[in-house]
Structure formats: C-alpha cells, structure tokens
Design an enzyme around this catalytic site. Structure first.
Site, PDB file in Angstrom:
ATOM      1  N   GLU A   3      80.454  17.000  40.459  1.00 55.02           N
ATOM      2  CA  GLU A   3      79.054  17.228  40.086  1.00 55.02           C
ATOM      3  C   GLU A   3      78.441  18.275  41.000  1.00 55.02           C
ATOM      4  O   GLU A   3      78.376  18.105  42.219  1.00 55.02           O
ATOM      5  CB  GLU A   3      78.223  15.929  40.179  1.00 55.02           C
ATOM      6  CG  GLU A   3      76.784  16.186  39.730  1.00 55.02           C
ATOM      7  CD  GLU A   3      75.802  15.055  39.990  1.00 55.02           C
ATOM      8  OE1 GLU A   3      76.221  13.878  40.075  1.00 55.02           O
ATOM      9  OE2 GLU A   3      74.597  15.368  40.096  1.00 55.02           O
TER      10      GLU A   3
ATOM     11  N   VAL B  34      73.900  11.041  35.568  1.00 52.38           N
ATOM     12  CA  VAL B  34      74.034  10.099  34.447  1.00 52.38           C
ATOM     13  C   VAL B  34      75.268  10.457  33.617  1.00 52.38           C
ATOM     14  O   VAL B  34      76.114   9.592  33.308  1.00 52.38           O
ATOM     15  CB  VAL B  34      72.759  10.100  33.570  1.00 52.38           C
ATOM     16  CG1 VAL B  34      72.977   9.333  32.277  1.00 52.38           C
ATOM     17  CG2 VAL B  34      71.577   9.516  34.345  1.00 52.38           C
TER      18      VAL B  34
ATOM     19  N   LYS C 139      81.235  15.261  44.852  1.00 55.01           N
ATOM     20  CA  LYS C 139      80.015  16.066  44.967  1.00 55.01           C
ATOM     21  C   LYS C 139      80.271  17.015  46.145  1.00 55.01           C
ATOM     22  O   LYS C 139      80.251  16.582  47.308  1.00 55.01           O
ATOM     23  CB  LYS C 139      78.823  15.128  45.252  1.00 55.01           C
ATOM     24  CG  LYS C 139      77.482  15.817  45.302  1.00 55.01           C
ATOM     25  CD  LYS C 139      76.710  15.737  44.015  1.00 55.01           C
ATOM     26  CE  LYS C 139      75.356  16.447  44.165  1.00 55.01           C
ATOM     27  NZ  LYS C 139      74.627  16.541  42.895  1.00 55.01           N
TER      28      LYS C 139
ATOM     29  N   ASN D 278      69.126  11.836  27.894  1.00 59.19           N
ATOM     30  CA  ASN D 278      67.801  11.215  27.775  1.00 59.19           C
ATOM     31  C   ASN D 278      67.136  11.596  26.457  1.00 59.19           C
ATOM     32  O   ASN D 278      65.932  11.796  26.399  1.00 59.19           O
ATOM     33  CB  ASN D 278      66.918  11.632  28.964  1.00 59.19           C
ATOM     34  CG  ASN D 278      66.026  10.496  29.408  1.00 59.19           C
ATOM     35  OD1 ASN D 278      66.070   9.411  28.843  1.00 59.19           O
ATOM     36  ND2 ASN D 278      65.207  10.741  30.417  1.00 59.19           N
TER      37      ASN D 278
ATOM     38  N   ALA E  11      75.307  20.871  42.435  1.00 60.41           N
ATOM     39  CA  ALA E  11      73.904  20.667  42.830  1.00 60.41           C
ATOM     40  C   ALA E  11      73.048  21.588  41.975  1.00 60.41           C
ATOM     41  O   ALA E  11      73.340  22.786  41.869  1.00 60.41           O
ATOM     42  CB  ALA E  11      73.732  21.002  44.306  1.00 60.41           C
ATOM     43  N   GLY E  12      72.006  21.058  41.348  1.00 57.40           N
ATOM     44  CA  GLY E  12      71.100  21.879  40.556  1.00 57.40           C
ATOM     45  C   GLY E  12      71.805  22.602  39.424  1.00 57.40           C
ATOM     46  O   GLY E  12      72.653  22.039  38.742  1.00 57.40           O
TER      47      GLY E  12
ATOM     48  N   ASP F 247      67.806  17.446  38.279  1.00 59.37           N
ATOM     49  CA  ASP F 247      67.102  16.314  37.651  1.00 59.37           C
ATOM     50  C   ASP F 247      67.200  16.293  36.123  1.00 59.37           C
ATOM     51  O   ASP F 247      66.288  15.792  35.452  1.00 59.37           O
ATOM     52  CB  ASP F 247      65.608  16.386  38.047  1.00 59.37           C
ATOM     53  CG  ASP F 247      65.133  15.037  38.551  1.00 59.37           C
ATOM     54  OD1 ASP F 247      65.956  14.282  39.082  1.00 59.37           O
ATOM     55  OD2 ASP F 247      63.932  14.744  38.400  1.00 59.37           O
ATOM     56  N   VAL F 248      68.280  16.825  35.569  1.00 52.78           N
ATOM     57  CA  VAL F 248      68.417  16.846  34.100  1.00 52.78           C
ATOM     58  C   VAL F 248      69.331  15.742  33.582  1.00 52.78           C
ATOM     59  O   VAL F 248      69.448  15.554  32.364  1.00 52.78           O
ATOM     60  CB  VAL F 248      68.949  18.205  33.587  1.00 52.78           C
ATOM     61  CG1 VAL F 248      67.914  19.293  33.788  1.00 52.78           C
ATOM     62  CG2 VAL F 248      70.273  18.571  34.217  1.00 52.78           C
TER      63      VAL F 248
HETATM   64  N1  LIG Z   1      70.100   9.199  29.556  1.00 60.15           N
HETATM   65  C1  LIG Z   1      69.144   8.925  30.459  1.00 60.15           C
HETATM   66  N2  LIG Z   1      68.422   7.788  30.423  1.00 60.15           N
HETATM   67  C2  LIG Z   1      67.470   7.510  31.319  1.00 60.15           C
HETATM   68  N3  LIG Z   1      67.173   8.286  32.345  1.00 60.15           N
HETATM   69  C3  LIG Z   1      67.833   9.431  32.439  1.00 60.15           C
HETATM   70  C4  LIG Z   1      68.867   9.824  31.524  1.00 60.15           C
HETATM   71  N4  LIG Z   1      69.334  11.016  31.901  1.00 60.15           N
HETATM   72  C5  LIG Z   1      68.634  11.345  33.012  1.00 60.15           C
HETATM   73  N5  LIG Z   1      67.740  10.398  33.322  1.00 60.15           N
HETATM   74  C6  LIG Z   1      66.825  10.299  34.461  1.00 60.15           C
HETATM   75  O1  LIG Z   1      66.469  11.569  34.914  1.00 60.15           O
HETATM   76  C7  LIG Z   1      66.502  11.598  36.330  1.00 60.15           C
HETATM   77  C8  LIG Z   1      67.499  12.612  36.781  1.00 60.15           C
HETATM   78  O2  LIG Z   1      68.814  12.216  36.395  1.00 60.15           O
HETATM   79  P1  LIG Z   1      70.059  12.563  37.307  1.00 60.15           P
HETATM   80  O3  LIG Z   1      69.879  11.999  38.693  1.00 60.15           O
HETATM   81  O4  LIG Z   1      71.268  12.196  36.557  1.00 60.15           O
HETATM   82  O5  LIG Z   1      69.860  14.152  37.384  1.00 60.15           O
HETATM   83  P2  LIG Z   1      70.758  15.202  38.150  1.00 60.15           P
HETATM   84  O6  LIG Z   1      70.827  16.384  37.255  1.00 60.15           O
HETATM   85  O7  LIG Z   1      72.034  14.564  38.570  1.00 60.15           O
HETATM   86  O8  LIG Z   1      69.877  15.557  39.425  1.00 60.15           O
HETATM   87  P3  LIG Z   1      70.377  16.279  40.790  1.00 60.15           P
HETATM   88  O9  LIG Z   1      70.255  17.762  40.525  1.00 60.15           O
HETATM   89  O10 LIG Z   1      69.368  15.775  41.781  1.00 60.15           O
HETATM   90  O11 LIG Z   1      71.780  15.846  41.086  1.00 60.15           O
HETATM   91  C9  LIG Z   1      66.880  10.213  36.820  1.00 60.15           C
HETATM   92  O12 LIG Z   1      65.732   9.508  37.143  1.00 60.15           O
HETATM   93  C10 LIG Z   1      67.564   9.641  35.634  1.00 60.15           C
HETATM   94  O13 LIG Z   1      67.501   8.240  35.600  1.00 60.15           O
HETATM   95 MG   LIG Z   2      72.795  14.275  40.481  1.00 58.56          MG
END
Ligand SMILES: Nc1ncnc2c1ncn2[C@@H]1O[C@H](COP(=O)(O)OP(=O)(O)OP(=O)(O)O)[C@@H](O)[C@H]1O
Ligand SMILES: [Mg+2]
Length: 226
Positions: free
Chosen positions: A109, A16, A36, A170, A111-112, A11-12
């Site tokens: 990509e 994105v 993935k 973000n 996981a985690g 979720d970081v």
């Molecule tokens: N630049 C950004 N602008 C807005 N929201 C963001 C941004 N980066 C991350 N987020 C938000 O943070 C959350 C997690 O982002 P994302 O799904 O890309 O994480 P992840 O690392 O791919 O998670 P996972 O481990 O589940 O694959 C989402 O709700 C996403 O919209």
């Molecule tokens: Mg992801």
C-alpha cells in the site's frame, strides 16, 4: 504474486481495499503479507497503522504478515516526514523482494497518490516503476473523482506501469446524487482500464472481509502476474 495499491488521493480507501484483497487471498489459503513501504501519521512508531488495521479486520491471524520499512509520526508525505533523509529506495526494494520470498502474496500500500514524494528525488510512481509492480488504483465515489481517476491512470500509463484496474471505495449501492449515479457510465466511456469493483460502505463491505471478495475479483488468475 504482488500488487501495489495506490490511489487518487490520501484517505480514499486504499487500506480498505488492501484489506479486502488480503481477505480474498487469505480465505483462498494463500500466505499474505501487507507491506507499507513508508507509514506516516503513525500513532505508535513500532506499529505501522495501516497493515495493523488490516490484520485486526481479519481477526489478527498470526500467519498474515505485516511490515513497514519506515514509520513516522507526522501525517504528511513521506519525504516531508523524513527530516533526516533516512528513506532509501534500495532498502524498500530489498524488503519488498524479501517479503516475496516469504509469502505467496505481497500487497503493497502506497502513501497518498502517485505523485507523492518519498525522497528528495523519488515519488511513489518512481518507486512503483522501480519495483516493476502492477497496480490497483483506489478512487472515491463522489464529485471530482472522474478527473482524479483519469489523471492518475494517465500518469501511470505515461510510465508504462501496468494497471490491473480501479476500485471505487465507499460507493453507496443506491447513491442519492447524480454524480455517483452516473459514475459507472462515465467510466465505461472514458476509463481505459477495468473497474474491478464498486465497493459498498462498511459495514456492508465488511462481509467481504469475512468471506472474501466476489469470486470474479478474488479469482487469482485475474491478476496476470500470478
Ligand atoms: N468502503 C468503505 N466503507 C466505509 N468507509 C470507507 C470505505 N472506504 C474508505 N472508507 C473510509 O474512508 C477513510 C479513509 O480510508 P482508508 O484509510 O482506507 O484510506 P487510505 O487511502 O488508505 O488513506 P491513507 O492515504 O491515509 O493511507 C476511512 O475512514 C475509511 O473508513
Ligand atoms: Mg491507508
């Protein structure tokens, strides 16, 4: 060209950032595939959520590939979701090599984060090492991220895995809190890999999906593996 997108945590912003890289290469006319290896937390077992999300951000161009070797419903680490022990690293490696034959750019990509178990024996870092794939680390901007980012980089470097750099996702352009205001100076002092970008929150970052990342990052030669 291939790169593995990992992160300091779940979720970081890995999806994105993978999306922004995909947009950069797609707008540069490259054939891109988002891969993935193991998708967990899937809404629909026939659709890997993260690659599907990216494709929809790009407007569902049919030429952009997306693929997952394994898809599970529970939102947990791959090994935990895989109650039957079906995940096989040979299959993942074979899929990854096949996609490289079919596309110019394969964005994988994880996981985690790097220590997440994929099988009983192997973590994400073991997979990266086996693929001998350079990585991009995605980190969040807020308090706690210095420690998580340095630990992740140190772990990867302990295995001699090449790191292209770190994206902070973000990151508010004018952060209100001291931790975020000072993050870049702390990273300049303590991080021994480049920061590739401080990516603003959507919808600001969505411009990159339309137009591609700023040229310094989108420049194909940036990635040494090209
Ligand atoms: N630049 C950004 N602008 C807005 N929201 C963001 C941004 N980066 C991350 N987020 C938000 O943070 C959350 C997690 O982002 P994302 O799904 O890309 O994480 P992840 O690392 O791919 O998670 P996972 O481990 O589940 O694959 C989402 O709700 C996403 O919209
Ligand atoms: Mg992801």
């Amino acid at each position: 060209m291939h790169v593995f997108i990992t992160g300091t945590d779940t979720d970081v912003g890995k999806t994105v950032i993978t999306g922004l890289l995909a947009a950069a290469y797609y707008h540069a006319g490259k054939r891109v595939c988002i891969y993935k290896p193991v998708q967990t937390g899937a809404q629909d077992l026939s659709l890997p959520d993260d690659p599907e999300q990216i494709r929809s951000w790009l407007g569902n161009p049919p030429e952009v590939g997306f693929f997952a070797s394994y898809v599970f419903r529970p939102p947990v680490a791959p090994w935990v979701a895989d109650v039957d022990g079906s995940i096989n690293l040979d299959t993942i490696e074979a899929d990854w090599r096949r996609l490289q034959g079919e596309y110019d750019v394969v964005l994988t990509e994880g996981a985690g984060g790097v220590h997440v178990p994929i099988t009983r024996e192997a973590t994400t870092m073991d997979l990266i090492q086996r693929l001998n794939c350079p990585v991009v680390v995605v980190a969040r901007p807020n308090l706690g991220t210095i420690n998580h980012t340095l630990l992740t980089v140190e772990a990867l470097q302990s295995r001699h895995i090449p790191i292209e750099g770190v994206f902070i996702s973000n990151y508010a352009p004018e952060p209100a809190n001291l931790a975020e205001q000072t993050l870049s100076s702390v990273f300049k002092q303590f991080l021994n890999v480049p920061v590739l970008g401080y990516i603003p929150p959507m919808p600001l970052a969505a411009n990159y999906l339309k137009d591609g990342l700023p040229s310094a990052i989108a420049d194909m030669s940036y990635f040494k593996v090209m």
